[in-house]
Design a protein around this motif. Structure first.
Motif, PDB file in Angstrom:
ATOM      1  N   VAL A  22     -44.309 -20.280 -55.010  1.00 56.04           N
ATOM      2  CA  VAL A  22     -43.280 -20.315 -56.494  1.00 56.04           C
ATOM      3  C   VAL A  22     -42.549 -19.163 -56.270  1.00 56.04           C
ATOM      4  CG1 VAL A  22     -44.822 -22.023 -57.544  1.00 56.04           C
ATOM      5  CG2 VAL A  22     -45.372 -19.743 -57.663  1.00 56.04           C
ATOM      6  N   THR A  23     -42.913 -18.012 -55.694  1.00 54.34           N
ATOM      7  CA  THR A  23     -42.126 -16.762 -55.808  1.00 54.34           C
ATOM      8  C   THR A  23     -41.923 -16.347 -54.341  1.00 54.34           C
ATOM      9  OG1 THR A  23     -43.940 -15.274 -55.918  1.00 54.34           O
ATOM     10  CG2 THR A  23     -43.083 -16.034 -57.931  1.00 54.34           C
ATOM     11  N   VAL A  24     -40.857 -15.302 -54.148  1.00 51.72           N
ATOM     12  CA  VAL A  24     -40.507 -14.828 -52.950  1.00 51.72           C
ATOM     13  C   VAL A  24     -40.151 -13.205 -53.668  1.00 51.72           C
ATOM     14  CG1 VAL A  24     -38.779 -14.413 -51.149  1.00 51.72           C
ATOM     15  CG2 VAL A  24     -39.722 -16.818 -51.782  1.00 51.72           C
ATOM     16  N   VAL A  56     -34.820 -26.951 -52.805  1.00 52.48           N
ATOM     17  CA  VAL A  56     -35.371 -25.720 -53.077  1.00 52.48           C
ATOM     18  C   VAL A  56     -34.688 -24.435 -52.393  1.00 52.48           C
ATOM     19  CG1 VAL A  56     -37.527 -24.367 -53.084  1.00 52.48           C
ATOM     20  CG2 VAL A  56     -37.595 -26.881 -53.644  1.00 52.48           C
ATOM     21  N   ALA A  57     -34.526 -23.454 -53.120  1.00 47.50           N
ATOM     22  CA  ALA A  57     -34.109 -22.209 -52.438  1.00 47.50           C
ATOM     23  C   ALA A  57     -34.817 -20.798 -53.017  1.00 47.50           C
ATOM     24  CB  ALA A  57     -32.535 -22.216 -53.054  1.00 47.50           C
ATOM     25  N   SER A  58     -34.660 -19.885 -52.134  1.00 44.81           N
ATOM     26  CA  SER A  58     -34.923 -18.551 -52.731  1.00 44.81           C
ATOM     27  C   SER A  58     -33.808 -17.917 -53.291  1.00 44.81           C
ATOM     28  CB  SER A  58     -35.449 -17.971 -51.302  1.00 44.81           C
ATOM     29  OG  SER A  58     -34.473 -17.438 -50.590  1.00 44.81           O
ATOM     30  N   PRO A  59     -34.101 -17.029 -54.269  1.00 43.70           N
ATOM     31  CA  PRO A  59     -33.047 -16.199 -54.797  1.00 43.70           C
ATOM     32  C   PRO A  59     -32.572 -15.148 -53.920  1.00 43.70           C
ATOM     33  CG  PRO A  59     -35.304 -15.455 -55.625  1.00 43.70           C
ATOM     34  CD  PRO A  59     -35.644 -16.731 -54.928  1.00 43.70           C
ATOM     35  N   PRO A  60     -31.636 -14.631 -53.884  1.00 44.00           N
ATOM     36  CA  PRO A  60     -31.164 -13.341 -53.223  1.00 44.00           C
ATOM     37  C   PRO A  60     -32.071 -12.315 -53.257  1.00 44.00           C
ATOM     38  CG  PRO A  60     -29.081 -14.312 -54.303  1.00 44.00           C
ATOM     39  CD  PRO A  60     -30.493 -14.982 -54.989  1.00 44.00           C
ATOM     40  N   HIS A  61     -32.746 -11.859 -52.062  1.00 44.12           N
ATOM     41  CA  HIS A  61     -33.667 -10.756 -52.284  1.00 44.12           C
ATOM     42  C   HIS A  61     -33.589  -9.910 -50.971  1.00 44.12           C
ATOM     43  CE1 HIS A  61     -35.578 -14.123 -50.029  1.00 44.12           C
ATOM     44  NE2 HIS A  61     -36.496 -13.229 -49.403  1.00 44.12           N
ATOM     45  N   HIS A 101     -30.650 -11.420 -48.659  1.00 43.81           N
ATOM     46  CA  HIS A 101     -30.539 -12.820 -47.930  1.00 43.81           C
ATOM     47  C   HIS A 101     -31.115 -13.778 -48.804  1.00 43.81           C
ATOM     48  CE1 HIS A 101     -34.546 -11.278 -46.732  1.00 43.81           C
ATOM     49  NE2 HIS A 101     -34.753 -12.353 -46.755  1.00 43.81           N
ATOM     50  N   HIS A 102     -30.729 -15.041 -48.805  1.00 48.62           N
ATOM     51  CA  HIS A 102     -31.466 -16.241 -49.432  1.00 48.62           C
ATOM     52  C   HIS A 102     -31.284 -17.398 -48.564  1.00 48.62           C
ATOM     53  CE1 HIS A 102     -27.471 -18.143 -50.225  1.00 48.62           C
ATOM     54  NE2 HIS A 102     -26.968 -17.101 -50.155  1.00 48.62           N
ATOM     55  N   VAL A 103     -31.981 -18.478 -48.844  1.00 45.56           N
ATOM     56  CA  VAL A 103     -32.057 -19.660 -48.039  1.00 45.56           C
ATOM     57  C   VAL A 103     -32.204 -20.921 -48.940  1.00 45.56           C
ATOM     58  CG1 VAL A 103     -34.463 -19.532 -47.510  1.00 45.56           C
ATOM     59  CG2 VAL A 103     -33.144 -20.832 -45.949  1.00 45.56           C
ATOM     60  N   PRO A 123     -45.556 -10.976 -49.527  1.00 43.80           N
ATOM     61  CA  PRO A 123     -44.050 -11.271 -49.995  1.00 43.80           C
ATOM     62  C   PRO A 123     -43.867 -12.573 -50.577  1.00 43.80           C
ATOM     63  CG  PRO A 123     -44.375 -11.532 -47.417  1.00 43.80           C
ATOM     64  CD  PRO A 123     -45.568 -10.953 -48.189  1.00 43.80           C
ATOM     65  N   ILE A 124     -44.741 -13.714 -50.370  1.00 44.56           N
ATOM     66  CA  ILE A 124     -44.720 -14.694 -51.105  1.00 44.56           C
ATOM     67  C   ILE A 124     -45.917 -15.088 -51.697  1.00 44.56           C
ATOM     68  CG2 ILE A 124     -42.821 -15.656 -49.560  1.00 44.56           C
ATOM     69  CD1 ILE A 124     -44.980 -17.193 -47.807  1.00 44.56           C
ATOM     70  N   ALA A 125     -45.762 -16.063 -52.757  1.00 41.81           N
ATOM     71  CA  ALA A 125     -46.900 -16.489 -53.420  1.00 41.81           C
ATOM     72  C   ALA A 125     -46.668 -17.629 -54.126  1.00 41.81           C
ATOM     73  CB  ALA A 125     -47.592 -15.507 -54.310  1.00 41.81           C
TER      74      ALA A 125
END
Length: 125
Positions: A22-24, A56-61, A101-103, A123-125
């Motif tokens: 749920v988080t990056v 679903v996408a990751s935010p820029p990080h 970056h993001h995906v 880094p992820i959870a």
């Protein structure tokens, strides 16, 4: 094949335990949630199996480690330092340490992500 010390033999994906993603880097995913499984862990890094449903996408990080993504299935669109690309099975990309970056999953997508050196925090959870 017999199992060797330090080797994990997997017979099928259905036997693997998935965790919600749920988080990056402490930021919430966009458009829903994914799932992940820790494949391997070593003093110098780790490897995850990651699945994002379509949309679903990751935010820029950015983060304190390098990541190498290898796409197993689906289609991903992303950007590294503002350079956009679409990735399909067999494609790979590097997210260098400290580079934004993001995906985004264009279709249900699965990839292996290697992270080195070992991240200072999960880094992820």
């Amino acid at each position: 094949m017999d199992s060797q010390p330090g080797w994990v033999m997997m017979d099928g994906m259905e036997e693997q335990v998935w965790q919600p993603l749920v988080t990056v880097e402490g930021l919430p995913l966009l458009g829903g949630e994914g799932r992940f499984r820790l494949l391997e862990h070593a003093a110098s890094g780790l490897a995850y199996l990651i699945h994002y449903p379509a949309g679903v996408a990751s935010p820029p990080h950015a983060h304190d480690h390098d990541s190498i993504v290898y796409v197993l299935s689906g289609r991903l669109r992303g950007a590294v330092d503002g350079v956009e690309a679409v990735l399909e099975p067999g494609d790979s990309v590097v997210h260098p340490r400290g580079v934004t970056h993001h995906v985004e999953a264009l279709t249900d997508s699965m990839w292996v992500e290697f992270k080195s050196p070992l991240p200072a925090r999960p880094p992820i959870a």
